[in-house]
Design a protein around this motif. Structure first.
Motif, PDB file in Angstrom:
ATOM      1  N   SER A 111       0.830  -1.207   0.000  1.00 48.34           N
ATOM      2  CA  SER A 111       0.000   0.000   0.000  1.00 48.34           C
ATOM      3  C   SER A 111       0.861   1.252   0.000  1.00 48.34           C
ATOM      4  CB  SER A 111      -0.907   0.021   1.239  1.00 48.34           C
ATOM      5  OG  SER A 111      -1.803  -1.052   1.184  1.00 48.34           O
ATOM      6  N   THR A 112       0.275   2.316  -0.470  1.00 45.13           N
ATOM      7  CA  THR A 112       0.958   3.602  -0.472  1.00 45.13           C
ATOM      8  C   THR A 112       0.744   4.278   0.873  1.00 45.13           C
ATOM      9  OG1 THR A 112       0.545   3.812  -2.837  1.00 45.13           O
ATOM     10  CG2 THR A 112       1.124   5.822  -1.652  1.00 45.13           C
ATOM     11  N   VAL A 113       1.846   4.621   1.519  1.00 41.59           N
ATOM     12  CA  VAL A 113       1.801   5.292   2.811  1.00 41.59           C
ATOM     13  C   VAL A 113       1.720   6.792   2.567  1.00 41.59           C
ATOM     14  CG1 VAL A 113       3.096   5.722   4.935  1.00 41.59           C
ATOM     15  CG2 VAL A 113       3.110   3.443   3.905  1.00 41.59           C
ATOM     16  N   ASP A 114       0.806   7.469   3.279  1.00 41.46           N
ATOM     17  CA  ASP A 114       0.636   8.922   3.153  1.00 41.46           C
ATOM     18  C   ASP A 114       1.806   9.624   3.857  1.00 41.46           C
ATOM     19  OD1 ASP A 114      -0.092  11.598   3.318  1.00 41.46           O
ATOM     20  OD2 ASP A 114      -2.179  11.171   3.833  1.00 41.46           O
ATOM     21  N   ILE A 115       2.727  10.154   3.066  1.00 43.27           N
ATOM     22  CA  ILE A 115       3.954  10.769   3.599  1.00 43.27           C
ATOM     23  C   ILE A 115       3.633  11.988   4.458  1.00 43.27           C
ATOM     24  CG2 ILE A 115       6.167  11.844   2.991  1.00 43.27           C
ATOM     25  CD1 ILE A 115       6.052   8.905   2.293  1.00 43.27           C
ATOM     26  N   THR A 116       2.631  12.763   4.097  1.00 41.19           N
ATOM     27  CA  THR A 116       2.303  13.954   4.909  1.00 41.19           C
ATOM     28  C   THR A 116       1.820  13.536   6.291  1.00 41.19           C
ATOM     29  OG1 THR A 116       0.070  14.065   3.973  1.00 41.19           O
ATOM     30  CG2 THR A 116       1.770  15.402   2.910  1.00 41.19           C
ATOM     31  N   GLN A 117       1.037  12.472   6.362  1.00 37.22           N
ATOM     32  CA  GLN A 117       0.598  11.951   7.658  1.00 37.22           C
ATOM     33  C   GLN A 117       1.784  11.366   8.432  1.00 37.22           C
ATOM     34  OE1 GLN A 117      -2.347  11.694   9.331  1.00 37.22           O
ATOM     35  NE2 GLN A 117      -3.447  12.895   7.828  1.00 37.22           N
ATOM     36  N   LEU A 118       2.701  10.762   7.703  1.00 38.52           N
ATOM     37  CA  LEU A 118       3.854  10.113   8.327  1.00 38.52           C
ATOM     38  C   LEU A 118       4.736  11.115   9.063  1.00 38.52           C
ATOM     39  CD1 LEU A 118       5.074   7.234   8.454  1.00 38.52           C
ATOM     40  CD2 LEU A 118       6.464   7.846   6.486  1.00 38.52           C
ATOM     41  N   THR A 119       4.825  12.319   8.548  1.00 37.48           N
ATOM     42  CA  THR A 119       5.698  13.335   9.157  1.00 37.48           C
ATOM     43  C   THR A 119       4.951  14.301  10.065  1.00 37.48           C
ATOM     44  OG1 THR A 119       5.444  14.724   7.206  1.00 37.48           O
ATOM     45  CG2 THR A 119       7.340  13.244   7.247  1.00 37.48           C
ATOM     46  N   ALA A 120       3.633  14.158  10.174  1.00 40.26           N
ATOM     47  CA  ALA A 120       2.824  15.140  10.897  1.00 40.26           C
ATOM     48  C   ALA A 120       2.769  14.944  12.410  1.00 40.26           C
ATOM     49  CB  ALA A 120       1.402  15.156  10.341  1.00 40.26           C
ATOM     50  N   TYR A 121       3.163  13.799  12.908  1.00 37.43           N
ATOM     51  CA  TYR A 121       2.966  13.497  14.323  1.00 37.43           C
ATOM     52  C   TYR A 121       4.151  13.920  15.177  1.00 37.43           C
ATOM     53  CZ  TYR A 121      -1.249  11.081  13.166  1.00 37.43           C
ATOM     54  OH  TYR A 121      -2.504  10.807  12.725  1.00 37.43           O
ATOM     55  N   SER A 122       3.826  14.510  16.321  1.00 40.60           N
ATOM     56  CA  SER A 122       4.862  14.914  17.264  1.00 40.60           C
ATOM     57  C   SER A 122       4.403  14.528  18.667  1.00 40.60           C
ATOM     58  CB  SER A 122       5.100  16.416  17.176  1.00 40.60           C
ATOM     59  OG  SER A 122       6.107  16.792  18.079  1.00 40.60           O
ATOM     60  N   PRO A 123       5.055  13.631  19.370  1.00 39.68           N
ATOM     61  CA  PRO A 123       6.232  12.896  18.917  1.00 39.68           C
ATOM     62  C   PRO A 123       5.860  11.863  17.863  1.00 39.68           C
ATOM     63  CG  PRO A 123       5.568  12.071  21.052  1.00 39.68           C
ATOM     64  CD  PRO A 123       4.670  13.254  20.734  1.00 39.68           C
ATOM     65  N   PRO A 124       6.829  11.468  17.059  1.00 43.83           N
ATOM     66  CA  PRO A 124       6.547  10.519  15.983  1.00 43.83           C
ATOM     67  C   PRO A 124       5.971   9.191  16.455  1.00 43.83           C
ATOM     68  CG  PRO A 124       8.692  11.525  15.676  1.00 43.83           C
ATOM     69  CD  PRO A 124       8.207  11.944  17.032  1.00 43.83           C
ATOM     70  N   SER A 125       6.247   8.781  17.698  1.00 41.17           N
ATOM     71  CA  SER A 125       5.747   7.488  18.177  1.00 41.17           C
ATOM     72  C   SER A 125       4.238   7.487  18.415  1.00 41.17           C
ATOM     73  CB  SER A 125       6.479   7.074  19.455  1.00 41.17           C
ATOM     74  OG  SER A 125       6.290   8.038  20.459  1.00 41.17           O
ATOM     75  N   ASP A 126       3.593   8.666  18.344  1.00 41.39           N
ATOM     76  CA  ASP A 126       2.135   8.761  18.503  1.00 41.39           C
ATOM     77  C   ASP A 126       1.384   8.551  17.190  1.00 41.39           C
ATOM     78  OD1 ASP A 126       2.425   9.296  21.174  1.00 41.39           O
ATOM     79  OD2 ASP A 126       2.259  11.468  20.949  1.00 41.39           O
ATOM     80  N   ILE A 127       2.024   8.011  16.197  1.00 37.59           N
ATOM     81  CA  ILE A 127       1.515   8.016  14.831  1.00 37.59           C
ATOM     82  C   ILE A 127       0.250   7.198  14.613  1.00 37.59           C
ATOM     83  CG2 ILE A 127       2.908   6.107  13.966  1.00 37.59           C
ATOM     84  CD1 ILE A 127       3.435   8.018  11.513  1.00 37.59           C
ATOM     85  N   GLY A 128       0.136   6.042  15.220  1.00 33.35           N
ATOM     86  CA  GLY A 128      -1.034   5.197  14.975  1.00 33.35           C
ATOM     87  C   GLY A 128      -1.077   4.719  13.539  1.00 33.35           C
ATOM     88  N   GLY A 129      -2.276   4.528  13.015  1.00 36.22           N
ATOM     89  CA  GLY A 129      -2.425   3.975  11.679  1.00 36.22           C
ATOM     90  C   GLY A 129      -2.809   4.966  10.605  1.00 36.22           C
ATOM     91  N   GLN A 130      -2.854   6.238  10.921  1.00 34.75           N
ATOM     92  CA  GLN A 130      -3.357   7.225   9.976  1.00 34.75           C
ATOM     93  C   GLN A 130      -2.651   7.259   8.618  1.00 34.75           C
ATOM     94  OE1 GLN A 130      -6.269   8.646  10.471  1.00 34.75           O
ATOM     95  NE2 GLN A 130      -6.248   7.448  12.345  1.00 34.75           N
ATOM     96  N   PRO A 131      -1.345   7.070   8.534  1.00 31.97           N
ATOM     97  CA  PRO A 131      -0.707   7.098   7.210  1.00 31.97           C
ATOM     98  C   PRO A 131      -1.078   5.918   6.306  1.00 31.97           C
ATOM     99  CG  PRO A 131       0.893   7.617   8.907  1.00 31.97           C
ATOM    100  CD  PRO A 131      -0.328   7.129   9.603  1.00 31.97           C
ATOM    101  N   MET A 132      -1.663   4.864   6.865  1.00 30.12           N
ATOM    102  CA  MET A 132      -2.055   3.700   6.064  1.00 30.12           C
ATOM    103  C   MET A 132      -3.420   3.932   5.428  1.00 30.12           C
ATOM    104  SD  MET A 132      -0.074   1.134   5.779  1.00 30.12           S
ATOM    105  CE  MET A 132       1.536   0.743   6.418  1.00 30.12           C
ATOM    106  N   PRO A 133      -3.637   3.411   4.228  1.00 24.26           N
ATOM    107  CA  PRO A 133      -4.963   3.498   3.612  1.00 24.26           C
ATOM    108  C   PRO A 133      -6.009   2.757   4.457  1.00 24.26           C
ATOM    109  CG  PRO A 133      -3.320   2.695   2.040  1.00 24.26           C
ATOM    110  CD  PRO A 133      -2.662   2.745   3.378  1.00 24.26           C
ATOM    111  N   SER A 134      -7.256   3.129   4.297  1.00 29.60           N
ATOM    112  CA  SER A 134      -8.318   2.555   5.133  1.00 29.60           C
ATOM    113  C   SER A 134      -8.472   1.048   4.946  1.00 29.60           C
ATOM    114  CB  SER A 134      -9.643   3.258   4.868  1.00 29.60           C
ATOM    115  OG  SER A 134     -10.026   3.097   3.513  1.00 29.60           O
ATOM    116  N   ASN A 135      -8.226   0.533   3.736  1.00 30.37           N
ATOM    117  CA  ASN A 135      -8.369  -0.917   3.545  1.00 30.37           C
ATOM    118  C   ASN A 135      -7.365  -1.698   4.395  1.00 30.37           C
ATOM    119  OD1 ASN A 135      -6.204  -0.057   1.805  1.00 30.37           O
ATOM    120  ND2 ASN A 135      -6.419  -1.939   0.642  1.00 30.37           N
TER     121      ASN A 135
END
Length: 176
Positions: A111-135
């Motif tokens: 799957s294509t990872v959303d790069i903008t979501q990938l870099t948006a989290y501070s701290p980065p370890s709080d990222i969760g699954g948002q950069p992944m597509p919904s499927n």
């Protein structure tokens, strides 16, 4: 500011993984093998969470991190089921876990990872699954929910069978 909890968790988990792996080699119990696999995934995910706080995420490290979390819970649940119910239920749930994990693996790494979501989290370890597509995010609960339920119900059932095993209440609480 960098949080050191993930690296501390990773080091402690690595030690437990090693001890559990040695125990599996000596005793050859399937639940120990499944828990060793799960703890390896936990060690990996916490190490990657720590590294993300230092270096940020790359697409590959995020994919490895994201893949390691949900199957980890399912393998812990499968180990619990093997310990308490033995065959055939442990075998069935392990087969389910392996099949869904393979599907999840393919989805995560294709799957294509959303790069903008990938870099948006501070701290980065709080990222969760948002950069992944919904499927991809829809498959994750197919592993984590039944695995989590087994992690809660299994120790409660064990405590029900033997009230002297009060530690099972703490295990169930940890699973919740």
């Amino acid at each position: 500011m960098v949080s050191y909890f993930p690296v501390i968790s990773s080091v402690i988990s690595a030690a437990f993984t090693l001890l559990l792996g040695v125990q599996y080699i000596r005793r050859r119990k399937k639940h120990q093998l499944m828990w060793t696999v799960a703890l390896t995934m936990f060690t990996l995910s916490t190490a990657l969470a720590f590294l993300s706080e230092i270096n940020g995420w790359t697409v590959f490290t995020y994919q490895v991190y994201y893949f390691s979390v949900s199957p980890m819970v399912a393998f812990m649940g499968a180990g619990t089921l093997y310990l308490l119910a033995h065959k055939p239920w442990g075998k069935y749930f392990l087969a389910y876990t392996l099949i869904v994990s393979i599907i999840f693996l393919v989805l995560v790494f294709t799957s294509t990872v959303d790069i903008t979501q990938l870099t948006a989290y501070s701290p980065p370890s709080d990222i969760g699954g948002q950069p992944m597509p919904s499927n991809v995010r829809l498959v994750s609960p197919l592993l984590s929910v039944p695995g989590g339920l087994l992690l809660i119900i299994g120790p409660l059932y064990s405590f029900y069978l033997d009230k002297s095993r009060k530690y099972n209440l703490l295990i169930a609480l940890g699973g919740a």
